[in-house]
Scaffold this motif. Structure first.
Motif, PDB file in Angstrom:
ATOM      1  N   GLU A   1       1.039  -2.675   7.540  1.00 18.05           N
ATOM      2  CA  GLU A   1       0.832  -3.096   8.930  1.00 18.05           C
ATOM      3  C   GLU A   1       1.177  -1.982   9.912  1.00 18.05           C
ATOM      4  O   GLU A   1       0.432  -1.714  10.861  1.00 18.05           O
ATOM      5  N   LEU A   2       2.305  -1.303   9.685  1.00 21.16           N
ATOM      6  CA  LEU A   2       2.822  -0.330  10.646  1.00 21.16           C
ATOM      7  C   LEU A   2       2.254   1.074  10.454  1.00 21.16           C
ATOM      8  O   LEU A   2       2.103   1.814  11.421  1.00 21.16           O
ATOM      9  N   ASN A   3       1.982   1.449   9.207  1.00 21.82           N
ATOM     10  CA  ASN A   3       1.500   2.802   8.899  1.00 21.82           C
ATOM     11  C   ASN A   3       0.314   2.746   7.940  1.00 21.82           C
ATOM     12  O   ASN A   3       0.381   3.275   6.814  1.00 21.82           O
ATOM     13  N   PRO A   4      -0.768   2.107   8.342  1.00 22.10           N
ATOM     14  CA  PRO A   4      -1.900   1.918   7.422  1.00 22.10           C
ATOM     15  C   PRO A   4      -2.552   3.221   6.974  1.00 22.10           C
ATOM     16  O   PRO A   4      -3.245   3.233   5.946  1.00 22.10           O
TER      17      PRO A   4
ATOM     18  N   ARG B   1       4.221 -10.995  -8.137  1.00 21.67           N
ATOM     19  CA  ARG B   1       3.068 -10.469  -7.431  1.00 21.67           C
ATOM     20  C   ARG B   1       3.104 -10.855  -5.963  1.00 21.67           C
ATOM     21  O   ARG B   1       2.257 -10.431  -5.181  1.00 21.67           O
ATOM     22  N   ARG B   2       4.075 -11.679  -5.570  1.00 20.06           N
ATOM     23  CA  ARG B   2       4.150 -12.136  -4.189  1.00 20.06           C
ATOM     24  C   ARG B   2       5.394 -11.557  -3.524  1.00 20.06           C
ATOM     25  O   ARG B   2       6.504 -11.731  -4.011  1.00 20.06           O
TER      26      ARG B   2
ATOM     27  N   LEU C   1       2.018   4.668   0.830  1.00 19.84           N
ATOM     28  CA  LEU C   1       1.562   3.388   0.290  1.00 19.84           C
ATOM     29  C   LEU C   1       1.285   3.489  -1.207  1.00 19.84           C
ATOM     30  O   LEU C   1       1.602   2.576  -1.978  1.00 19.84           O
ATOM     31  N   GLU C   2       0.733   4.619  -1.630  1.00 20.46           N
ATOM     32  CA  GLU C   2       0.466   4.812  -3.055  1.00 20.46           C
ATOM     33  C   GLU C   2       1.772   4.857  -3.846  1.00 20.46           C
ATOM     34  O   GLU C   2       1.882   4.266  -4.929  1.00 20.46           O
TER      35      GLU C   2
ATOM     36  N   THR D   1       6.240  -2.778   1.422  1.00 20.15           N
ATOM     37  CA  THR D   1       4.829  -2.395   1.331  1.00 20.15           C
ATOM     38  C   THR D   1       3.995  -3.172   2.340  1.00 20.15           C
ATOM     39  O   THR D   1       3.143  -2.600   3.038  1.00 20.15           O
ATOM     40  N   ARG D   2       4.240  -4.464   2.451  1.00 23.62           N
ATOM     41  CA  ARG D   2       3.518  -5.280   3.427  1.00 23.62           C
ATOM     42  C   ARG D   2       3.731  -4.754   4.846  1.00 23.62           C
ATOM     43  O   ARG D   2       2.783  -4.624   5.624  1.00 23.62           O
TER      44      ARG D   2
END
Length: 220
Positions: free
Chosen positions: A136-139, A28-29, A145-146, A131-132
């Motif tokens: 940040e770059l393409n919120p 999860r990290r 993202l999905e 994803t992180r």
């Protein structure tokens, strides 16, 4: 014992021995690190396995294989130029680490399962980093993202099932996994490039992984 190359941690040179149960929590990290795994008598209860674990594993690999190219194409689209027009050059994965995948359909089932675990554990951590960075770059890139979140969810489920199969069938409860470098602290361009390199390589490898793994999961 199932051993592989020692890992260079992307975040810290200090890592330790992490059993499967802990790895399932660590998944999860989005971190890079090292997990040393061996054969032994420490497998958790086979109650971790679902009754349809092999069929579920087949479906998860098939889903990842079917959606990999779409994920890569959408990723490129969302990064803009020069990635959209120079993907062959910028996304060439030759310079990045990616787990070696030397098994084939004639390899022993145990060897295939260990190689698969290393591959998808690496992919899971890499997806977390990507994803992180994209958050940040393409919120506003909601579809990307999905898709990243869905791919990560499928990958985590697959790792859980591979964990179960390795423990239940071979009493392997730890595996030597090497992860890639973290993108933390890199420029926006380098973060985008690292993501497209990993996803390009993923597209190349997942098809081979599916062809090798699926026959080993066919009903007896």
């Amino acid at each position: 014992p199932a051993r592989g190359p020692q890992a260079d941690s992307g975040l810290s040179p200090h890592t330790g021995v992490v059993p499967f149960v802990a790895l399932l929590l660590l998944q999860r990290r989005p971190v890079a690190g090292r997990a040393l795994l061996l054969s032994g008598s420490g497998c958790p209860s086979h109650g971790l396995c679902r009754s349809n674990v092999q069929e579920q594993t087949r479906r998860q690999v098939a889903v990842l294989n079917a959606t990999a190219q779409e994920l890569f194409s959408l990723y490129l689209k969302c990064q803009g130029e020069p990635f959209s027009s120079e993907s062959d050059k910028l996304c060439n994965p030759a310079g990045i680490f990616f787990p070696a995948f030397r098994v084939n359909r004639t390899s022993e089932r145990k060897e295939v399962m260990v190689a698969m675990y290393k591959l998808f554990a690496f992919l899971n951590a890499s997806l977390g980093n990507i994803t992180r960075d994209q958050e940040e770059l393409n919120p506003m890139a909601k579809e990307l993202l999905e898709r990243l979140h869905n791919t990560t969810k499928t990958t985590r489920g697959l790792i859980s099932n591979l964990t179960c199969l390795l423990c239940k069938n071979y009493n392997i409860f730890q595996v030597d996994v090497r992860y890639g470098d973290s993108s933390k602290g890199k420029s926006a361009f380098k973060k985008k490039q690292q993501g497209c390199q990993v996803l390009r390589k993923y597209v190349q490898v997942i098809g081979q992984a599916a062809r090798v793994l699926l026959p080993h999961l066919s009903p007896s």
